[in-house]
Design an enzyme around this catalytic site. Structure first.
Site, mmCIF file in Angstrom:
data_model
loop_
_atom_site.group_PDB
_atom_site.id
_atom_site.type_symbol
_atom_site.label_atom_id
_atom_site.label_comp_id
_atom_site.label_asym_id
_atom_site.label_seq_id
_atom_site.Cartn_x
_atom_site.Cartn_y
_atom_site.Cartn_z
ATOM 1 N N CYS A 2 53.954 41.909 29.142
ATOM 2 C CA CYS A 2 54.276 40.509 29.327
ATOM 3 C C CYS A 2 53.829 39.703 28.120
ATOM 4 O O CYS A 2 53.496 40.228 27.072
ATOM 5 C CB CYS A 2 53.578 39.988 30.590
ATOM 6 S SG CYS A 2 53.753 41.077 32.016
ATOM 7 N N ARG A 47 56.700 37.407 32.558
ATOM 8 C CA ARG A 47 56.498 38.768 33.061
ATOM 9 C C ARG A 47 57.687 39.688 32.827
ATOM 10 O O ARG A 47 58.826 39.329 33.109
ATOM 11 C CB ARG A 47 56.197 38.735 34.567
ATOM 12 C CG ARG A 47 55.840 40.121 35.106
ATOM 13 C CD ARG A 47 55.630 40.125 36.595
ATOM 14 N NE ARG A 47 55.153 41.432 37.030
ATOM 15 C CZ ARG A 47 55.246 41.892 38.276
ATOM 16 N NH1 ARG A 47 55.773 41.125 39.222
ATOM 17 N NH2 ARG A 47 54.795 43.085 38.584
ATOM 18 N N LEU A 48 57.384 40.875 32.306
ATOM 19 C CA LEU A 48 58.308 42.002 32.292
ATOM 20 C C LEU A 48 57.787 42.970 33.346
ATOM 21 O O LEU A 48 56.747 43.602 33.167
ATOM 22 C CB LEU A 48 58.340 42.664 30.910
ATOM 23 C CG LEU A 48 59.249 43.883 30.746
ATOM 24 C CD1 LEU A 48 60.715 43.501 30.956
ATOM 25 C CD2 LEU A 48 59.074 44.501 29.359
ATOM 26 N N ILE A 51 54.969 47.635 36.863
ATOM 27 C CA ILE A 51 54.245 48.216 38.001
ATOM 28 C C ILE A 51 54.060 47.135 39.052
ATOM 29 O O ILE A 51 53.639 46.024 38.740
ATOM 30 C CB ILE A 51 52.876 48.774 37.562
ATOM 31 C CG1 ILE A 51 53.056 49.927 36.568
ATOM 32 C CG2 ILE A 51 52.080 49.250 38.768
ATOM 33 C CD1 ILE A 51 51.759 50.458 35.995
#
Length: 613
Positions: A2, A47-48, A51
């Protein structure tokens, strides 16, 4: 994976400012974003999702009473182990990702938290009770973290410098000291960046910011002092076991994982261990000499996996170069940044996470600079005190045939080795610069404090230690992060793992270099997993045909135009730049890297100071 931004101090329109800053780095996290604001601090996050893909795992993340807030970029590979310990200590978790481990980990361990982590990370924690900002960067510098203490005493920080452009207190000014060492190193080699007053937190360091005071300390270092008593073959088996364990830890993901693959041993070893569904390779359409796609395709076929390949042209590389330098934040003239940008873009079409082979050359001694040729090995049979005495005298003599050999064969790298990149020799760098920009430290002055920490190590280990503190974070890992995140892809580097390093530190020098063979023991380890042909391949790096491009139109004319510009005349003697270019074009000299390094700076300058992005 991120990106985050933040600042202290009160601004009336700070939510709007925070959102603009976050939008600047949306490529680091296109999936979702959020903000946290209180009377003392503003935090933003992009955010990427990798999880725990739920919204509950988004950041900024708080503890139960809101007294601890974290923003974090990276992956913690031992988060499950830490999670279990924290639960046993009474902490209650509401997500299944690694971010929440940092929240409760800070509650439990305080400022010792970074020492507990295995992974790649840049993190910032706001402790509301003590009014303290705590931050840290991973041991190798895989993930970036920048900061600036503004004129009013407030703190500005984030994953990328470009996000600072939207803060009204940010100083948009070139740091005059950065240019001189850059011309030699090809990357920004100082703690203070190319933007005056903006710093990068060094790898393996943590900081606290309280009452307007920034305190930065090192929390981890490489330790070559202890050597194992294993045989060569036993050491190779140790490496192989650890690489397999590290790859297993680095493959944990809730999204597809692939692998970058060249024709060399480093990426082949990782790919063979990972056994991904997809591998990715790029080459150059106009040059077979600069193409490893055939080997990569052959190896993928051998493994039974899909290889996606793209052939690049000079036209598309030059067209993308301004965007590449914008994403780099600071000028960085390693030509391999260009194919890496396209490689990440190719991979993004199929996966969100890739594993890559960065770091093997540094920790296992894979560079040619680490290896003595036959003549040097013969000369080194002379006593060390005699060779160093001859070198000391030679340094003060005019150049003669054998001058450099006598210095390099002294066995004292402090006197000649500044790392893997050496573009402009010190005197040439000073010669092309206007006097007001010769103020930066020399390459030796940059390397000196690092060598001082390495006193007592072997010649090889001194070189490794220097590269792991300068070249690796400043060049290799910086471009890996910036070029992958430009395409919203997470790049993981299993060789650069604390547990891998703890074992690699113990490998005797004679196991790393054997005759003319670099990273010998690592190659033996790789040979347990990949065919011998790949394990023994000679290192090529990521070759780019810039020396050919700079002799061709329209690229030659584009460089000439920039070398003749008012901006160039501000920093350089343009007649000397143009002579470098003409001598290269006419074949009188091989000035490709020198030309590219100056050209890179000028392109970067236009992106941040002229283009007004």
């Amino acid at each position: 994976m991120c990106g985050f931004i933040g600042f202290t101090g009160y601004l009336e329109n700070r939510r709007e400012i925070l959102q603009k800053m976050a939008d600047r780095i949306m490529h680091r996290g296109p999936d979702m974003g959020d903000y946290y604001l209180d009377d003392d601090i503003a935090l933003g996050f992009r955010r990427l999702s990798i999880i725990d893909l739920s919204e509950a795992a988004c950041q900024p993340m708080q503890n139960e009473d809101g007294s601890v807030v974290v923003v974090f970029n990276g992956e913690i590979y031992n988060f499950m182990e830490l999670r279990e310990k924290l639960i046993a200590a009474g902490h209650v978790f509401r997500t299944h990702g690694d971010s929440e481990v940092l929240v409760h980990g800070y509650e439990e361990y305080g400022e010792k938290l970074p020492e507990m982590l295995r992974g790649m990370f840049a993190l910032v924690i706001w402790d509301k009770k003590t009014k303290t900002i705590f931050g840290a960067r991973d041991p190798f510098g895989i993930k970036p973290l920048y900061y600036s203490v503004l004129d009013d005493g407030s703190l500005l920080f984030g994953s990328e410098i470009k996000s600072f452009l939207d803060h009204p207190g940010f100083r948009l000014e070139v740091n005059p000291e950065a240019l001189r060492p850059y011309l030699t190193f090809q990357y920004s080699a100082l703690p203070e960046t190319f933007f005056k007053g903006t710093f990068k937190l060094p790898q393996a360091h943590k900081f606290t910011f309280r009452d307007g005071k920034m305190d930065v300390v090192r929390y981890w270092d490489i330790d070559f002092s202890k050597k194992n008593d294993l045989t060569f073959d036993e050491t190779a088996k140790m490496i192989d076991d650890r690489v397999h364990e590290s790859v297993a830890a680095h493959r944990i993901s809730d999204v597809p994982v692939g692998s970058f693959l060249s024709g060399g041993v480093d990426s082949s070893y990782i790919t063979s261990t990972l056994q991904p569904d997809d591998t990715f390779t790029v080459g150059f359409a106009d040059s077979k000499k600069f193409d490893e796609t055939v080997e990569a395709n052959q190896f993928s076929h051998l493994l039974g996996v899909q290889n996606y390949c793209e052939m690049l042209t000079a036209e598309e590389c030059f067209e993308a170069f301004p965007t590449i330098q914008y994403h780099m934040d600071e000028p960085q003239s390693n030509p391999s940044s260009v194919p890496l940008y396209f490689l990440a873009r190719l991979a993004k079409q199929h996966v969100t996470v890739v594993l890559s082979g960065e770091g093997a050359d540094e920790i296992y001694a894979g560079y040619e600079w680490y290896c003595d040729n036959a003549m040097t090995r013969k000369y080194k049979k002379l006593p060390a005190f005699l060779r160093r005495g001859i070198a000391a005298v030679t340094e003060h003599l005019p150049y003669f045939k054998g001058h450099d050999f006598l210095i390099k064969a002294s066995g004292k790298p402090e006197n000649y080795f500044i790392g893997q990149a050496l573009v402009f020799p010190e005197k040439e760098a000073a010669d092309i610069l206007k006097p007001e920009f010769r103020c930066g430290p020399t390459p030796r002055e940059v390397a000196k404090p690092i060598y001082e920490r390495a006193a007592g190590l072997s010649e090889l280990e001194k070189k490794q230690y220097l590269d792991m503190n300068l070249w690796l974070p400043g060049d290799i890992l910086l471009k890996a992060d910036k070029m992958s995140m430009a395409s919203s892809i997470e790049l993981r580097v299993p060789y650069l793992d604390r547990r891998v390093m703890e074992e690699a530190e113990t490998i005797p020098s004679e196991y790393k270099i054997r005759g003319d063979e670099t990273k010998s023991c690592m190659r033996a380890a790789a040979g347990m997993t990949v065919p011998a042909e790949w394990a023994k391949r000679i290192k090529k790096g990521f070759p780019v045909p810039i020396r050919n491009w700079l002799r061709e139109e329209p690229f030659y004319s584009d460089v000439k135009r920039r070398f003749s510009s008012d901006v160039a005349a501000t920093y350089f003697y343009t007649d000397k730049l143009l002579k470098l270019l003409e001598d290269h074009k006419e074949g009188r000299a091989q000035n490709g890297r020198k030309i590219w390094t100056v050209y890179t700076f000028l392109v970067w300058y236009d992106e941040f100071f002229s283009a007004k992005r």
